[in-house]
Write a protein that holds these residues in place. Structure first.
Motif, mmCIF file in Angstrom:
data_model
loop_
_atom_site.group_PDB
_atom_site.id
_atom_site.type_symbol
_atom_site.label_atom_id
_atom_site.label_comp_id
_atom_site.label_asym_id
_atom_site.label_seq_id
_atom_site.Cartn_x
_atom_site.Cartn_y
_atom_site.Cartn_z
ATOM 1 N N THR A 51 20.965 -91.961 -25.842
ATOM 2 C CA THR A 51 20.811 -92.749 -27.066
ATOM 3 C C THR A 51 22.140 -93.380 -27.474
ATOM 4 O O THR A 51 22.178 -94.526 -27.947
ATOM 5 C CB THR A 51 20.266 -91.876 -28.208
ATOM 6 N N VAL A 52 23.234 -92.643 -27.309
ATOM 7 C CA VAL A 52 24.559 -93.220 -27.581
ATOM 8 C C VAL A 52 24.754 -94.458 -26.710
ATOM 9 O O VAL A 52 25.218 -95.508 -27.176
ATOM 10 C CB VAL A 52 25.672 -92.190 -27.315
ATOM 11 N N GLY A 53 24.353 -94.347 -25.437
ATOM 12 C CA GLY A 53 24.471 -95.490 -24.539
ATOM 13 C C GLY A 53 23.634 -96.669 -24.991
ATOM 14 O O GLY A 53 24.057 -97.825 -24.879
ATOM 15 N N MET A 54 22.447 -96.398 -25.510
ATOM 16 C CA MET A 54 21.597 -97.487 -26.013
ATOM 17 C C MET A 54 22.257 -98.182 -27.198
ATOM 18 O O MET A 54 22.246 -99.413 -27.296
ATOM 19 C CB MET A 54 20.226 -96.942 -26.413
ATOM 20 N N LEU A 55 22.823 -97.416 -28.118
ATOM 21 C CA LEU A 55 23.509 -98.011 -29.269
ATOM 22 C C LEU A 55 24.679 -98.877 -28.815
ATOM 23 O O LEU A 55 24.876 -99.987 -29.311
ATOM 24 C CB LEU A 55 23.996 -96.922 -30.219
ATOM 25 N N ARG A 56 25.450 -98.376 -27.876
ATOM 26 C CA ARG A 56 26.583 -99.154 -27.373
ATOM 27 C C ARG A 56 26.114 -100.444 -26.716
ATOM 28 O O ARG A 56 26.827 -101.458 -26.737
ATOM 29 C CB ARG A 56 27.377 -98.322 -26.370
ATOM 30 N N LEU A 59 21.190 -101.438 -29.008
ATOM 31 C CA LEU A 59 19.911 -100.994 -29.576
ATOM 32 C C LEU A 59 19.879 -101.313 -31.070
ATOM 33 O O LEU A 59 20.711 -100.841 -31.825
ATOM 34 C CB LEU A 59 19.736 -99.488 -29.375
ATOM 35 N N PRO A 60 18.904 -102.100 -31.533
ATOM 36 C CA PRO A 60 18.839 -102.449 -32.958
ATOM 37 C C PRO A 60 18.075 -101.391 -33.758
ATOM 38 O O PRO A 60 16.941 -101.626 -34.191
ATOM 39 C CB PRO A 60 18.100 -103.793 -32.941
ATOM 40 N N ALA A 61 18.680 -100.229 -33.942
ATOM 41 C CA ALA A 61 18.021 -99.152 -34.679
ATOM 42 C C ALA A 61 17.819 -99.565 -36.130
ATOM 43 O O ALA A 61 18.776 -99.913 -36.833
ATOM 44 C CB ALA A 61 18.857 -97.882 -34.605
ATOM 45 N N ARG A 62 16.583 -99.537 -36.595
ATOM 46 C CA ARG A 62 16.267 -99.950 -37.964
ATOM 47 C C ARG A 62 16.776 -98.930 -38.977
ATOM 48 O O ARG A 62 17.223 -99.271 -40.061
ATOM 49 C CB ARG A 62 14.756 -100.110 -38.120
ATOM 50 N N GLU A 63 16.699 -97.661 -38.605
ATOM 51 C CA GLU A 63 17.137 -96.584 -39.496
ATOM 52 C C GLU A 63 17.424 -95.341 -38.672
ATOM 53 O O GLU A 63 17.084 -95.269 -37.487
ATOM 54 C CB GLU A 63 16.066 -96.303 -40.550
ATOM 55 N N ALA A 64 18.057 -94.356 -39.314
ATOM 56 C CA ALA A 64 18.477 -93.157 -38.605
ATOM 57 C C ALA A 64 17.301 -92.419 -37.976
ATOM 58 O O ALA A 64 17.428 -91.836 -36.890
ATOM 59 C CB ALA A 64 19.233 -92.234 -39.558
ATOM 60 N N ALA A 137 13.408 -101.344 -26.429
ATOM 61 C CA ALA A 137 14.005 -102.126 -27.514
ATOM 62 C C ALA A 137 15.402 -102.604 -27.136
ATOM 63 O O ALA A 137 15.813 -103.722 -27.483
ATOM 64 C CB ALA A 137 14.048 -101.303 -28.797
ATOM 65 N N THR A 138 16.154 -101.780 -26.417
ATOM 66 C CA THR A 138 17.492 -102.170 -25.970
ATOM 67 C C THR A 138 17.406 -103.310 -24.966
ATOM 68 O O THR A 138 18.217 -104.250 -24.993
ATOM 69 C CB THR A 138 18.225 -100.968 -25.348
ATOM 70 N N VAL A 211 24.182 -90.773 -33.775
ATOM 71 C CA VAL A 211 23.116 -90.034 -33.105
ATOM 72 C C VAL A 211 23.073 -88.591 -33.601
ATOM 73 O O VAL A 211 22.003 -88.069 -33.937
ATOM 74 C CB VAL A 211 23.306 -90.078 -31.573
ATOM 75 N N ALA A 212 24.232 -87.950 -33.672
ATOM 76 C CA ALA A 212 24.272 -86.559 -34.140
ATOM 77 C C ALA A 212 23.770 -86.450 -35.575
ATOM 78 O O ALA A 212 22.976 -85.556 -35.910
ATOM 79 C CB ALA A 212 25.697 -86.010 -34.031
#
Length: 307
Positions: A51-56, A59-64, A137-138, A211-212
């Protein structure tokens, strides 16, 4: 190394072998047993790192809460499927885009409810559907192909492998195919524990810390009602936990340390007694109930840690 034993009516009925490592707050090995330096597949304990890799990768995460589900192995409860569908819808996709296999809910209660209603196995009910929704999504955010997103050579998976290797602090020794069909990366048990410590100790707002924090804020999305990871994160302030198939568990507590282990025979029943014993070496008392051994419907023994 024998890490746990099954005691029935006062006699040891069977034992569970495995490996375990305990790190202090600086990431130094405080205690260990078995082989903690050779590579193995952490299975779903890989997910927070992916998931960290997706954010980097954008990844357009809408919310936590989205990040919690993407990092989790959910039980297939209605709120899990709903959020996975929302992640896909926000990316302009439907559940048919998921590449994980169809499954019934892992929760026995929810599985029975689906069958009573005349339902059947669906991809969105599979325990890894959140991770797959995040991967898709990514891909959409980057204009990458979505049909081949599970292939190890896909730009998404290459990016995730680079992130996992960085967080683990050692090269990926092998890439396999996980039960959900996505790549899974092999590295050592010590590296797994250190990667979780990096997540909880990361700077606020960084992908690692996001992520944590998301997992700890929404433990019910990481696992589900009554699930081990849910109970652990709800019961110990700051604790980050993620189990994996075949007897894998990783846990970290900021300012305290981390634990990771692998039960050799993959038995789930040995996981929580061993985790309780390992965390006590860090001074952490986890809310882990005893694992009973039943005879005729009555408790006649227990599974207990021997390490």
């Amino acid at each position: 190394m024998i890490l746990a034993e099954v005691v029935r009516s006062g006699f040891v009925e069977s034992v569970h072998h495995g490996s375990v490592v305990v790190l202090d707050s600086a990431g130094t090995v405080k205690d260990s047993a078995g082989d903690v330096g050779s590579p193995f597949f952490p299975r779903s304990s890989n997910k927070p790192l992916q998931t960290v890799g997706m954010l980097r990768a954008g990844l357009p995460a809408r919310e936590a809460a989205d990040l919690a589900l993407i990092s989790g192995s959910h039980l297939g409860e209605p709120f899990h499927a709903l959020r996975a569908g929302e992640i896909l819808a926000a990316a302009g996709l439907s559940p048919e885009a998921l590449g994980c296999p169809p499954a019934l809910p892992a929760s026995e209660r929810e599985r029975d409810a689906v069958l009573r209603a005349g339902g059947a196995a669906r991809r969105i009910l599979m325990n890894c559907s959140g991770k797959h929704a995040g991967m898709l999504a990514t891909c959409v955010a980057n204009g990458w192909p979505v049909e081949s997103y599970r292939d190890a050579g896909h730009p998404l998976q290459v990016a995730l492998a680079q992130t996992v290797a960085e967080l683990a602090g050692e090269p990926i020794a092998a890439t396999g195919v996980d039960g959900c069909g996505a790549p899974v990366f092999a590295f050592s048990l010590t590296a797994l524990a250190r990667s979780f410590l990096r997540l909880v100790d990361a700077e606020a707002g960084s992908p690692e810390r996001r992520v944590a924090d998301a997992m700890r804020a929404h433990p019910e999305l990481v696992h589900g009602t009554g699930g081990d990871d849910t109970v652990l994160m709800a019961g110990v302030p700051g604790l980050l936990a993620k189990g994996g198939a075949e007897g894998v568990q990783a846990v970290a507590v900021p300012g305290v340390g981390a634990v990771a282990f692998k039960i050799s025979d993959g038995a789930a029943r040995a996981r929580m007694p061993l985790l309780r014993a390992a965390l006590r070496r860090l001074g952490v008392d986890a809310p882990v109930p005893p694992v009973p051994v039943l005879g005729g419907g009555e408790t006649v023994g227990e599974v207990r840690a021997t390490w």
